[in-house]
Design an enzyme around this catalytic site. Structure first.
Site, PDB file in Angstrom:
ATOM      1  N   SER A   1       0.818  -1.214   0.000  1.00 14.43           N
ATOM      2  CA  SER A   1       0.000   0.000   0.000  1.00 14.43           C
ATOM      3  C   SER A   1       0.855   1.271   0.000  1.00 14.43           C
ATOM      4  O   SER A   1       1.576   1.542  -0.943  1.00 14.43           O
ATOM      5  CB  SER A   1      -0.953  -0.029   1.194  1.00 14.43           C
TER       6      SER A   1
ATOM      7  N   ASP B   1      -5.839   2.511  -3.047  1.00 13.28           N
ATOM      8  CA  ASP B   1      -7.033   2.452  -2.203  1.00 13.28           C
ATOM      9  C   ASP B   1      -7.194   3.675  -1.315  1.00 13.28           C
ATOM     10  O   ASP B   1      -8.157   3.780  -0.561  1.00 13.28           O
ATOM     11  CB  ASP B   1      -7.067   1.159  -1.377  1.00 13.28           C
TER      12      ASP B   1
ATOM     13  N   ASP C   1      -1.077   1.558  -3.966  1.00 16.41           N
ATOM     14  CA  ASP C   1      -1.974   0.511  -4.477  1.00 16.41           C
ATOM     15  C   ASP C   1      -3.364   1.031  -4.817  1.00 16.41           C
ATOM     16  O   ASP C   1      -4.251   0.258  -5.162  1.00 16.41           O
ATOM     17  CB  ASP C   1      -2.064  -0.655  -3.496  1.00 16.41           C
TER      18      ASP C   1
END
Length: 446
Positions: free
Chosen positions: A102, A245, A243
């Protein structure tokens, strides 16, 4: 989560070459996951990754482990985490797997699993996978070994999905948008989404080299985005993380809007458009200003533990649609099954078009309270939170703040840190109060 040895609140994560983030462990993990998932039906698994250099190594190991258990690996290449969740559903796969850490630096990595429904894997399945890890690795017979194929149109499918989350009549013509992709998984996808909706796009953070993911760019470091928005005289800036998100946005004046502010804008527009179901879920760290602003609108608000996993659990428990964190994890369950930075940005832009207001004007509906966060490292075996000096310092601060402030102390779930958060309507008092509590935590940690 105490029963788990490897899975945390967000999959398995660590430094590459150490612990669980090694080729031999990921090979065994792929096999163990394959053993558990193969009992369910299609024996198809989707694999996406971000742009870390270690993913070449880890993807190959994961693929081999799945094949040994008899599962077919559908490789998508660099793909945002929420895209893997979405495509797992549309392909009717057993599961989706993402190789990503992430927002962390390139030298970290992780493995996250999604269920066939595009949600985080159930606790019982994670426990079943951990149980398989304790067994010796074996292979299915040769005729049953898994294969690997590449999904060539994965990016196009996800781009169309993102566009479908806004009204068909909405377009971004006449809007200039800077999109910072953090040299991560959205580098090719996010600019295409906004361009195809009509915007003039200035793309930055779109030259991944394996080691520059999240490096002085993206949702965790917005200075480059602020500078570019001002230099380009853009209407809006959008920062995603490695990533995809998380989403943080910048208005035309260079003001940074965090996840709390964006979630408020989305929820208020949903209420005005008649599609708000119930209320909004934040976390213990959510700014008090959002709670008060939602209260003025009559929108219920609830706090979960810190972590998008817990936000999701509370949303499902209450049957609500909208939740998120200040870090930029924003969940819109009426649009998708997980946190999605591109989708969240699109919902904010939709609110701007519905209201005919700029992002700067939309942000005025919520006043953020000053909030100070101090991290204190503690020795293994010590428990500063139970120390009487710390508890007394907290009580003293809470008395000073009264009803216009909050104190939160919690241990990090990933490293030996105590996070001291103080929030209130007076910046100087908040700062001095946080420092006073932090000093007592330090003394208790010695």
């Amino acid at each position: 989560m105490s029963e788990r040895k490897y899975f945390g609140t967000d999959g398995i994560r660590g430094r590459v070459g150490e612990g669980a983030i090694t080729p031999d462990f990921v090979l065994k993990l792929g096999w163990a996951a394959g053993r558990v998932l193969s009992k369910q039906g299609t024996k198809n698994v989707l694999i996406g990754k971000d742009t870390r250099i270690s993913n070449y190594m880890l993807e190959a190991a994961l693929e081999a482990g799945l094949a040994a258990a008899g599962l077919k690996a559908n490789l998508m290449g660099p793909m945002p985490t929420p895209a893997v969740a979405y495509l797992t559903r549309t392909f009717r796969a057993e599961a989706g797997i993402v190789l990503s850490a992430s927002h962390n630096p390139y030298y970290d990595n992780g493995i996250k699993f999604f269920s066939a429904q595009g949600t985080k894997l159930d606790d019982d399945l994670e426990l079943a996978i951990e149980a398989e890890l304790n067994k010796p690795l074996t292979c299915v017979d040769n005729a049953s070994l898994g294969k690997a194929v590449r999904i060539e149109d994965a990016a196009g499918r996800y781009i169309e999905f993102c566009k479908s989350t806004v009204p068909h009549y909405m377009n971004l013509q006449g809007m200039k948008i800077v999109v910072d992709c953090a040299n991560g998984a959205t580098y090719d996808i996010a600019p295409a989404v906004f361009r195809e909706l009509g915007a003039e796009v200035v793309a930055i953070g779109v030259k991944p080299n394996g080691t520059n993911i999240n490096d002085k760019c993206g949702a965790t470091d917005t200075q480059l985005l602020v500078d570019t928005v001002l230099a380009e005289q853009a209407d809006v800036g959008i920062a995603l993380d490695g990533d995809g998100d998380r989403c943080i946005m910048v208005d035309h004046t260079g003001q940074v809007l965090d996840g709390d502010q964006l979630l408020f804008i989305i929820a208020r527009d949903a209420m005005r458009q008649g599609r708000l179901k119930g209320g909004v879920v934040g976390t213990q760290m959510t700014n008090l200003g959002m709670e008060l602003a939602l209260g003025i609108l009559g929108i219920p608000f609830a706090r979960s533990k810190v972590g998008d996993r817990y936000v999701m659990e509370m949303l499902q428990e209450k049957g609500w649609f909208f939740g998120g964190e200040g870090s930029g994890h924003i969940i819109c369950l009426d649009r998708t099954s997980t946190g999605d930075g591109i989708v969240a940005a699109l919902q904010v832009l939709t609110a701007s078009i519905h209201s005919e207001l700029s992002l700067h004007e939309l942000a005025r509906g919520m006043e953020k309270f000053p909030q100070v966060l101090i991290n204190i490292r503690f020795k293994e075996g010590s428990d500063p939170l139970s120390d009487e000096r710390v508890q007394q310092a907290v009580a003293d601060v809470e008395e000073k703040l009264g009803r216009t402030g909050r104190v939160l102390l919690r241990k990090s779930g990933t490293e030996p840190l105590v996070r001291v958060m103080v929030e209130g309507d007076n910046q100087e008092l908040v700062q001095s109060s946080a420092e006073a509590i932090a000093e007592q935590v330090k003394l208790a940690s010695e």
